[in-house]
Motif scaffolding. Structure first.
Motif, short mmCIF file in Angstrom:
data_model
loop_
_atom_site.label_atom_id
_atom_site.label_comp_id
_atom_site.label_asym_id
_atom_site.label_seq_id
_atom_site.Cartn_x
_atom_site.Cartn_y
_atom_site.Cartn_z
N LEU A 30 -80.77 -2.16 -80.25
CA LEU A 30 -81.27 -1.14 -79.33
C LEU A 30 -82.00 -1.77 -78.15
O LEU A 30 -82.37 -2.96 -78.20
CB LEU A 30 -82.19 -0.19 -80.11
N PRO A 31 -82.26 -0.99 -77.08
CA PRO A 31 -82.88 -1.57 -75.88
C PRO A 31 -84.18 -2.33 -76.16
O PRO A 31 -84.45 -3.33 -75.52
CB PRO A 31 -83.15 -0.34 -75.00
N GLY A 32 -84.96 -1.91 -77.17
CA GLY A 32 -86.21 -2.63 -77.48
C GLY A 32 -85.93 -4.05 -77.95
O GLY A 32 -86.81 -4.92 -77.93
N GLN A 33 -84.72 -4.31 -78.42
CA GLN A 33 -84.37 -5.62 -78.97
C GLN A 33 -83.59 -6.47 -77.98
O GLN A 33 -83.58 -7.70 -78.07
CB GLN A 33 -83.47 -5.41 -80.20
N THR A 34 -82.89 -5.82 -77.07
CA THR A 34 -81.93 -6.60 -76.27
C THR A 34 -82.60 -7.61 -75.34
O THR A 34 -81.99 -8.61 -75.00
CB THR A 34 -80.99 -5.67 -75.47
N SER A 35 -83.88 -7.34 -74.96
CA SER A 35 -84.53 -8.33 -74.09
C SER A 35 -84.67 -9.67 -74.82
O SER A 35 -84.56 -10.73 -74.23
CB SER A 35 -85.89 -7.84 -73.62
N TRP A 36 -84.89 -9.62 -76.15
CA TRP A 36 -84.96 -10.85 -76.95
C TRP A 36 -83.62 -11.58 -76.92
O TRP A 36 -83.55 -12.80 -76.78
CB TRP A 36 -85.29 -10.52 -78.41
N TRP A 37 -82.55 -10.80 -77.09
CA TRP A 37 -81.21 -11.40 -77.10
C TRP A 37 -80.90 -12.02 -75.75
O TRP A 37 -80.37 -13.13 -75.67
CB TRP A 37 -80.16 -10.33 -77.44
N GLN A 38 -81.23 -11.28 -74.69
CA GLN A 38 -80.90 -11.78 -73.35
C GLN A 38 -81.63 -13.08 -73.07
O GLN A 38 -81.06 -14.04 -72.55
CB GLN A 38 -81.24 -10.73 -72.30
N ARG A 39 -82.92 -13.16 -73.45
CA ARG A 39 -83.67 -14.39 -73.21
C ARG A 39 -83.05 -15.55 -73.99
O ARG A 39 -82.84 -16.64 -73.46
CB ARG A 39 -85.15 -14.22 -73.60
N MET A 40 -82.75 -15.28 -75.27
CA MET A 40 -82.18 -16.34 -76.11
C MET A 40 -80.84 -16.83 -75.52
O MET A 40 -80.59 -18.04 -75.44
CB MET A 40 -81.98 -15.78 -77.52
#
Ligand code: HAM
Length: 431
Positions: free
Chosen positions: A16-26
């Motif tokens: 979900l959007p709350g998680q995707t910022s983590w994925w994008q940074r990684m």
């Protein structure tokens, strides 16, 4: 008629959007490291002919014998959703004859893989891997580069509490003798092995060393070591790999029981293990696969690679790191039809200068819009009402802690808004 809720499939989850910022940074950080080592991205299809995986990973492996998502296509052919990336990369490498253009190919990929395993913490049926493959070198330098790259990738995204394990599985010359020795040792302890391992003992005895059941671990602890059976060439290769890693300051331990769950490996294998994940503790793993390209119908091209489990890595990172910061938000609040149009136009103009602007799209009361702005984490609110339209100004409200409590609001001419926002956002960054 009752409507039944349709849910996501077990072991497959929404990010979900709350998680995707983590994925994008990684993903950004990984791409930076991969570029430094000269690896270029390859994207292959999710569906492949089933034979690709059964032939490369091995019919007797858990992946092929029980975990693949396989179905018959409309034309009767058997297709499988990729359980890993190496076989697909090698298929593409052979199909497009990449070896002809470049003697050494450095490739990476990132995407979902599918295995019908029992879901648990860190183990999913749809999971994400980032993998890198180096095709075209049999030299230990290639093994060292891959292990170094693997550790660097995982370290660069913030996971440092890991340990590196390596082993050598030898080659077709020396492995049969080891296999024979191992089988005779295991026969002597067959009574203590689990039912699965009794079967493995007949079809794929090396896999017994990998079993996590207590009684099997106890048996395999005293089993003969592959490294004691390596032929001169394999032994020299393993020694050079160890020397290279020592030179780079990559500490490791030789794990004699690490045999890996895929059949295509020869010589060096390696795994990066993390603390805090329970039994699913391998965050990245790989090895050398010198026979695979030929097995898939290509020329004799030696290769080595690894893949990392991004879902697991993220579980650990979220325990240790802060959420990635997002850009500060400017929120546009308007009251009245003229102001709404002005707000639309202004939001578009400010965005073009690289500032993030969100505008109210429900035209609620001023109070409701302000509440929304606060909830969305607005740094500044730009307010436009009839008065502001008439005087070609906007009111800007500072939403930061103290300023917000003090109801600080100032009038800024419309044509100076971008400059004002830039200056104040810069000041903020410098703090
Ligand atoms: P693998 O050991 O099967 O190797 O998978 C690599 C990594 O993917 C594992 O260490 C783990 O982090 C992650 N992983 C595997 N299964 C799952 C799952 N069900 N849920 C979450 N994460 C999982 C390979 O796939 C080889 N292709 C690696 C390789 C590349 N060898 C040479 N080149």
């Amino acid at each position: 008629m009752s409507k039944q809720n349709i849910k996501a499939i077990r072991g497959m989850r929404d990010i979900l959007p709350g998680q995707t910022s983590w994925w994008q940074r990684m993903e950004r950080q990984l791409a930076e490291v991969l570029a430094l080592y000269g690896y270029r991205e390859i994207r292959t299809p999710i569906l492949e002919n089933t034979a690709l995986f059964s032939r490369s990973i091995g019919e007797q492996t858990d992946i092929v014998s029980k975990e693949m998502y396989t179905f018959t296509d409309r034309d009767g052919s058997s297709l499988t959703m990729r359980p890993e990336g190496t076989a697909s990369v090698v298929r593409a490498f052979v199909e497009h004859n990449l070896a002809r253009a470049e003697p050494v190919n450095r490739l990476f990929y990132l995407g979902p893989m599918f295995r019908h395993e029992r879901p648990q913490k860190g183990r999913y049926r749809q999971f994400y891997q980032m993998g890198a493959e180096l095709l075209g070198s049999a030299d230990p330098a290639a093994d060292v580069e891959l292990v170094d790259l693997m550790v660097e990738c995982i370290g660069s995204i913030g996971l440092r509490d890991t340990s590196l394990q390596i082993n050598s599985l030898g080659c077709d010359e020396c492995r049969p003798a080891y296999r024979e020795k191992l089988v005779s040792y295991l026969h002597g302890h067959e009574g203590s092995l689990c039912d699965d391992c009794k079967r493995r003992l007949r079809v794929n005895p090396l896999r017994v060393l990998d079993c996590k059941k207590d009684s099997c671990v106890a048996v395999s602890q005293d089993a003969p070591h592959m490294v004691d059976f390596l032929c001169d060439e394999c032994s020299g290769h393993f020694e050079s790999v160890r020397l290279g890693l020592e030179t780079l300051g990559r500490s490791f331990e030789v794990n004699h029981r690490m045999v890996r769950g895929l059949d295509y490996y020869s010589r060096t294998t390696f795994e990066l293990v993390a603390k805090g994940l329970g039994s699913q503790n391998a965050v990245a793993a790989g090895g050398r696969y010198d026979g695979l390209v030929e097995q898939i119908g290509g020329p004799k091209v030696p290769a080595v690679g690894f893949a990392s489990g991004l879902d697991r890595i993220l579980l650990l990172l979220q325990q240790e790191l802060k959420e990635p910061e997002s850009m500060p938000v400017v929120y546009m609040v308007t009251h009245g039809d003229d102001a709404w149009l002005k707000g639309l136009e202004l939001a578009s103009r400010v965005r073009k200068t690289g500032i993030k602007v969100m505008a109210d799209v429900r035209r609620g009361s001023l109070k409701a819009q302000m509440k929304r702005a606060d909830k969305d984490g607005a740094r500044f609110v730009v307010l436009i009402g009839d008065d502001e339209v008439a005087s070609s100004t906007v009111s800007v409200k500072d939403m930061a802690g103290e300023a917000k409590a003090g109801e600080k609001q100032m009038s800024v001419p419309v044509d100076q808004l971008v400059h004002w926002l830039k200056t104040n956002l810069e000041k903020e960054k410098a703090k």
